[in-house]
Design a protein around this motif. Sequence first.
Motif, PDB file in Angstrom:
ATOM      1  N   GLU A  43       0.843  -1.197   0.000  1.00 57.19           N
ATOM      2  CA  GLU A  43       0.000   0.000   0.000  1.00 57.19           C
ATOM      3  C   GLU A  43       0.877   1.246   0.000  1.00 57.19           C
ATOM      4  O   GLU A  43       1.798   1.372   0.828  1.00 57.19           O
ATOM      5  CB  GLU A  43      -0.884   0.010   1.258  1.00 57.19           C
ATOM      6  CG  GLU A  43      -1.721   1.267   1.438  1.00 57.19           C
ATOM      7  CD  GLU A  43      -2.333   1.367   2.830  1.00 57.19           C
ATOM      8  OE1 GLU A  43      -2.041   0.515   3.689  1.00 57.19           O
ATOM      9  OE2 GLU A  43      -3.115   2.312   3.060  1.00 57.19           O
ATOM     10  N   TYR A  56       4.097  13.874  -1.425  1.00 59.56           N
ATOM     11  CA  TYR A  56       2.666  13.659  -1.246  1.00 59.56           C
ATOM     12  C   TYR A  56       2.436  12.351  -0.508  1.00 59.56           C
ATOM     13  O   TYR A  56       3.345  11.531  -0.372  1.00 59.56           O
ATOM     14  CB  TYR A  56       1.884  13.742  -2.555  1.00 59.56           C
ATOM     15  CG  TYR A  56       2.171  12.702  -3.603  1.00 59.56           C
ATOM     16  CD1 TYR A  56       2.981  13.007  -4.692  1.00 59.56           C
ATOM     17  CD2 TYR A  56       1.597  11.431  -3.544  1.00 59.56           C
ATOM     18  CE1 TYR A  56       3.219  12.067  -5.680  1.00 59.56           C
ATOM     19  CE2 TYR A  56       1.831  10.496  -4.533  1.00 59.56           C
ATOM     20  CZ  TYR A  56       2.634  10.824  -5.596  1.00 59.56           C
ATOM     21  OH  TYR A  56       2.871   9.889  -6.573  1.00 59.56           O
ATOM     22  N   TYR A  57       1.190  12.229   0.001  1.00 56.99           N
ATOM     23  CA  TYR A  57       0.873  11.198   0.965  1.00 56.99           C
ATOM     24  C   TYR A  57      -0.447  10.512   0.646  1.00 56.99           C
ATOM     25  O   TYR A  57      -1.340  11.111   0.053  1.00 56.99           O
ATOM     26  CB  TYR A  57       0.767  11.815   2.373  1.00 56.99           C
ATOM     27  CG  TYR A  57       2.020  12.498   2.814  1.00 56.99           C
ATOM     28  CD1 TYR A  57       2.265  13.833   2.515  1.00 56.99           C
ATOM     29  CD2 TYR A  57       2.990  11.804   3.535  1.00 56.99           C
ATOM     30  CE1 TYR A  57       3.428  14.460   2.908  1.00 56.99           C
ATOM     31  CE2 TYR A  57       4.163  12.420   3.939  1.00 56.99           C
ATOM     32  CZ  TYR A  57       4.374  13.744   3.617  1.00 56.99           C
ATOM     33  OH  TYR A  57       5.534  14.358   4.006  1.00 56.99           O
ATOM     34  N   ALA A  58      -0.548   9.291   1.102  1.00 59.12           N
ATOM     35  CA  ALA A  58      -1.846   8.618   1.085  1.00 59.12           C
ATOM     36  C   ALA A  58      -2.785   9.359   2.026  1.00 59.12           C
ATOM     37  O   ALA A  58      -2.345   9.898   3.053  1.00 59.12           O
ATOM     38  CB  ALA A  58      -1.683   7.171   1.528  1.00 59.12           C
ATOM     39  N   ASP A  59      -4.046   9.389   1.693  1.00 61.92           N
ATOM     40  CA  ASP A  59      -5.024  10.074   2.534  1.00 61.92           C
ATOM     41  C   ASP A  59      -5.023   9.530   3.957  1.00 61.92           C
ATOM     42  O   ASP A  59      -5.237  10.268   4.912  1.00 61.92           O
ATOM     43  CB  ASP A  59      -6.424   9.940   1.928  1.00 61.92           C
ATOM     44  CG  ASP A  59      -6.608  10.791   0.691  1.00 61.92           C
ATOM     45  OD1 ASP A  59      -7.571  10.536  -0.051  1.00 61.92           O
ATOM     46  OD2 ASP A  59      -5.794  11.714   0.463  1.00 61.92           O
ATOM     47  N   SER A  60      -4.753   8.245   4.097  1.00 59.19           N
ATOM     48  CA  SER A  60      -4.821   7.597   5.407  1.00 59.19           C
ATOM     49  C   SER A  60      -3.742   8.087   6.369  1.00 59.19           C
ATOM     50  O   SER A  60      -3.871   7.908   7.585  1.00 59.19           O
ATOM     51  CB  SER A  60      -4.723   6.085   5.252  1.00 59.19           C
ATOM     52  OG  SER A  60      -3.521   5.724   4.594  1.00 59.19           O
ATOM     53  N   LYS A  62      -2.057  11.320   5.777  1.00 58.36           N
ATOM     54  CA  LYS A  62      -1.853  12.761   5.601  1.00 58.36           C
ATOM     55  C   LYS A  62      -2.079  13.494   6.916  1.00 58.36           C
ATOM     56  O   LYS A  62      -3.055  13.237   7.624  1.00 58.36           O
ATOM     57  CB  LYS A  62      -2.814  13.269   4.528  1.00 58.36           C
ATOM     58  CG  LYS A  62      -2.403  14.547   3.859  1.00 58.36           C
ATOM     59  CD  LYS A  62      -3.316  14.864   2.685  1.00 58.36           C
ATOM     60  CE  LYS A  62      -3.194  13.832   1.592  1.00 58.36           C
ATOM     61  NZ  LYS A  62      -4.050  14.136   0.413  1.00 58.36           N
ATOM     62  N   GLY A  63      -1.146  14.378   7.256  1.00 53.91           N
ATOM     63  CA  GLY A  63      -1.247  15.130   8.498  1.00 53.91           C
ATOM     64  C   GLY A  63      -0.638  14.433   9.691  1.00 53.91           C
ATOM     65  O   GLY A  63      -0.453  15.045  10.752  1.00 53.91           O
ATOM     66  N   ARG A  64      -0.312  13.158   9.557  1.00 53.84           N
ATOM     67  CA  ARG A  64       0.304  12.404  10.659  1.00 53.84           C
ATOM     68  C   ARG A  64       1.724  11.975  10.329  1.00 53.84           C
ATOM     69  O   ARG A  64       2.565  11.881  11.218  1.00 53.84           O
ATOM     70  CB  ARG A  64      -0.527  11.152  10.972  1.00 53.84           C
ATOM     71  CG  ARG A  64      -1.945  11.443  11.388  1.00 53.84           C
ATOM     72  CD  ARG A  64      -2.654  10.172  11.865  1.00 53.84           C
ATOM     73  NE  ARG A  64      -2.774   9.156  10.831  1.00 53.84           N
ATOM     74  CZ  ARG A  64      -2.281   7.928  10.914  1.00 53.84           C
ATOM     75  NH1 ARG A  64      -1.634   7.546  12.004  1.00 53.84           N
ATOM     76  NH2 ARG A  64      -2.453   7.061   9.916  1.00 53.84           N
ATOM     77  N   ASP A  87      -2.085   1.291  11.448  1.00 54.55           N
ATOM     78  CA  ASP A  87      -0.788   1.567  10.824  1.00 54.55           C
ATOM     79  C   ASP A  87       0.170   0.385  10.976  1.00 54.55           C
ATOM     80  O   ASP A  87       1.267   0.413  10.408  1.00 54.55           O
ATOM     81  CB  ASP A  87      -0.149   2.806  11.456  1.00 54.55           C
ATOM     82  CG  ASP A  87      -0.928   4.074  11.198  1.00 54.55           C
ATOM     83  OD1 ASP A  87      -1.061   4.890  12.137  1.00 54.55           O
ATOM     84  OD2 ASP A  87      -1.408   4.254  10.059  1.00 54.55           O
TER      85      ASP A  87
END
Length: 113
Positions: A43, A56-60, A62-64, A87
């Motif tokens: 994934e 860029y990041y996976a939505d799951s 993002k922000g962490r 996770d």
Amino acid sequence: QVQLVESGGGLVQPGGSLRLSCAASGFSFNKHDMSWYRGEEREFVAWIGKDGSTSYYADSVKGRFAISRDNAKALVFLQMNSLKAEDTAVYYCNRRWRSSDSWGKGTLVTVSS
């Protein structure tokens, strides 16, 4: 040949943090984008451009999570904060070049109380 060696995994409680590292060798590191993936299904987690200025990041995550790199030392990092049970996975470092993927052996992250 291309070699990617991940480290930094371990057991952490929910809400905790870990920093993963990937040591790269065998290629011109500063000329390649790098990524992190996780799990048996590989994934997508995060991507960083050659010079480290774009990511860029996976939505799951993002922000962490935050991906970064040190081109002088041929290292790529994944800072993981506010970890959740979902996770939990083996995390892999990846270099993709001309549709060919190179992978490390991974490092296990377990999020559990």
